[in-house]
Design a protein around this motif. Structure first.
Motif, PDB file in Angstrom:
ATOM      1  N   VAL A 391       0.814  -1.216   0.000  1.00 34.71           N
ATOM      2  CA  VAL A 391       0.000   0.000   0.000  1.00 34.71           C
ATOM      3  C   VAL A 391       0.850   1.270   0.000  1.00 34.71           C
ATOM      4  N   THR A 392       2.159   1.109  -0.180  1.00 31.40           N
ATOM      5  CA  THR A 392       3.030   2.272  -0.237  1.00 31.40           C
ATOM      6  C   THR A 392       3.685   2.409  -1.603  1.00 31.40           C
ATOM      7  N   GLY A 393       4.018   1.296  -2.232  1.00 30.20           N
ATOM      8  CA  GLY A 393       4.601   1.346  -3.564  1.00 30.20           C
ATOM      9  C   GLY A 393       6.089   1.063  -3.573  1.00 30.20           C
ATOM     10  N   SER A 394       6.644   0.924  -4.766  1.00 31.15           N
ATOM     11  CA  SER A 394       8.032   0.473  -4.910  1.00 31.15           C
ATOM     12  C   SER A 394       9.038   1.475  -4.349  1.00 31.15           C
ATOM     13  N   LYS A 395       8.730   2.773  -4.430  1.00 30.17           N
ATOM     14  CA  LYS A 395       9.666   3.753  -3.894  1.00 30.17           C
ATOM     15  C   LYS A 395       9.819   3.646  -2.378  1.00 30.17           C
TER      16      LYS A 395
END
Length: 442
Positions: A391-395
């Motif tokens: 829920v935060t993403g790859s970054k």
């Protein structure tokens, strides 16, 4: 030795770089007055959490011996929360202590763990010692604001103890010794030569016979200084053998052979569960802040959103993680309250000793309550701390974000003892009504 029979609280020198206690000097006058109520203690723990949260990622990467962080705990007064008021402690019940552990762990799992181990070891004499020994130790710890570690890893061979006149000579090796390098006092446990009898004692950490390997460099809980230690001819007077008669050199009847003494094990297991939950709560709040500020919506869906905060799968995951953490915390609070009830009912008091009243069945049912928390806290902690990346993403996998530290911390300590055995134990309780025999892990 100090005049009260316990050693002074200086610390060993260190070989590895250590954090500088001076960075937290400003908090000493700010926190000079101890909290008085449970709510005030929780507020103080929340302040400590926020201080630690500010640079937790950098401190984790640097992996310095946490002398500054222990100094911060000392300034805050949290080390004294369970101690008697007559010596300057907070005299709060165990359920408050457990909540403080959970709160601090949200900001830094390592320091929450150190606080938890200290609170546990500071109460050792309440369980295995005489009332006089417990009183002397409380007074010494609190009046000097000391931090405790413990060389009591049951997976290794017991320390060996040899009796020579009025002294005991301790020798052995432990692979793990949480907080030892930064401790003022160390709890030792071993077996008396020629017997099967165990003895606990508390000694000054600063002595040549306590030799740290400085080899703690693990994937998680990097600031707990949980490396190995060699105990080499540490001399302890017989009077400091907790629960033993120094004249007869035998355990004092009704002190070491009662179910109350074996509360040591579920008590520390509940310490574990509370900092697991705290770490997972910290992961959720940290990832939520990241999502609100940085996470982008997925543009290739059939119903693209302009904000990640409107994404169905993100809202669903946060809701699910929140629900499981709320449930885990509620279960832990139930067990925490049960711990308080047992200790308030059966502990020693200055005008009497009620420890013999706890039955094996009561002790076993409490252990099963704690086992249930351990299972849920482990499952939920691992699920949340690994799932927040969804829920935060790859970054968010960047080292400077440091979101991985939460999973690394939970994963490291949940291997302490196999949770599968807790599930089996609970199965026998649910199916057959059996309570477990006390062991070093039950």
């Amino acid at each position: 030795m100090a005049s009260n029979g316990f050693p002074n609280g200086s610390t060993n020198g260190h070989l590895h770089p250590a954090s500088d206690p001076a960075v937290y000097d400003k908090y000493r006058p700010r926190w000079e007055i101890l909290p008085q109520t449970a709510d005030e203690w929780l507020a103080r723990a929340s302040e400590v959490k926020e201080v630690l949260r500010q640079d937790a990622v950098q401190r984790d990467l640097e992996n310095k011996t946490p002398r500054a962080e222990v100094a911060l705990l000392k300034h805050s007064g949290l080390l004294k929360v369970l101690g008697p008021k007559r010596y300057g402690g907070g005299e709060q019940p165990w359920h408050v202590g457990y909540r403080l552990i959970r709160e601090v762990a949200q900001g830094d799992g390592s320091i929450g763990m150190l606080l938890g181990y200290h609170l546990f070891w500071s109460q050792t004499a309440n369980l295995v010692g005489t009332p006089d020994q417990a009183e002397a130790l409380h007074e010494f710890i609190i009046s000097n604001n000391l931090f405790l570690g413990g060389a009591v890893n049951p997976r290794d061979n017991d320390l060996s103890i040899k009796s020579e006149g009025d002294t005991l000579i301790w020798n052995g090796f432990k692979n793990f010794n949480t907080g030892g390098v930064v401790s003022d006092l160390t709890v030792l446990e071993g077996v008396l030569e020629g017997t099967k009898d165990h003895i606990y004692t508390v000694v000054s950490t600063s002595q040549p016979g306590i030799q740290f390997a400085h080899n703690w460099d693990n994937v998680g809980l990097r600031l707990t200084e949980s490396g190995s230690v060699k105990i080499d001819n540490v001399v302890v007077p017989w009077t400091d053998a907790l629960g033993w008669n120094p004249q007869t050199k035998r355990p004092i009847p009704n002190v070491l052979e009662i179910p109350f003494v074996s509360l040591l094990l579920p008590t520390i297991q509940l310490v574990f569960s509370n900092f697991y939950i705290g770490i997972a709560q910290g992961a959720l709040s940290t990832s939520a802040a990241y999502t609100r500020q940085h996470t982008r919506p997925w543009p290739y869906s059939s119903d693209p959103k302009t904000s990640a905060l409107d994404e169905f799968y993100i809202l669903e995951r946060y809701g699910n993680f929140h629900a499981h953490l709320v449930a885990a915390a509620a279960l832990a609070d139930r067990a925490n309250a049960a711990a308080t009830q047992l200790y308030e009912t059966y502990n020693y008091h200055r005008d009497g000793d009620n420890r013999g009243g706890l039955t094996a069945r009561e002790r076993g049912e409490f252990a099963e309550t704690v086992a249930a928390v351990k299972v849920v806290a482990t499952d939920t902690g691992l699920r949340v701390t690994s799932g927040v990346f969804e829920v935060t993403g790859s970054k968010a996998t960047s080292r400077k974000v440091g979101l991985d530290r939460f999973w690394r911390d939970v994963r490291t300590h949940t291997l302490h003892d196999p949770v599968a055995y807790k599930n089996r134990e609970l199965g026998r309780y649910a199916l057959l009504g059996e309570v477990p025999e006390p062991t070093w892990y039950t």
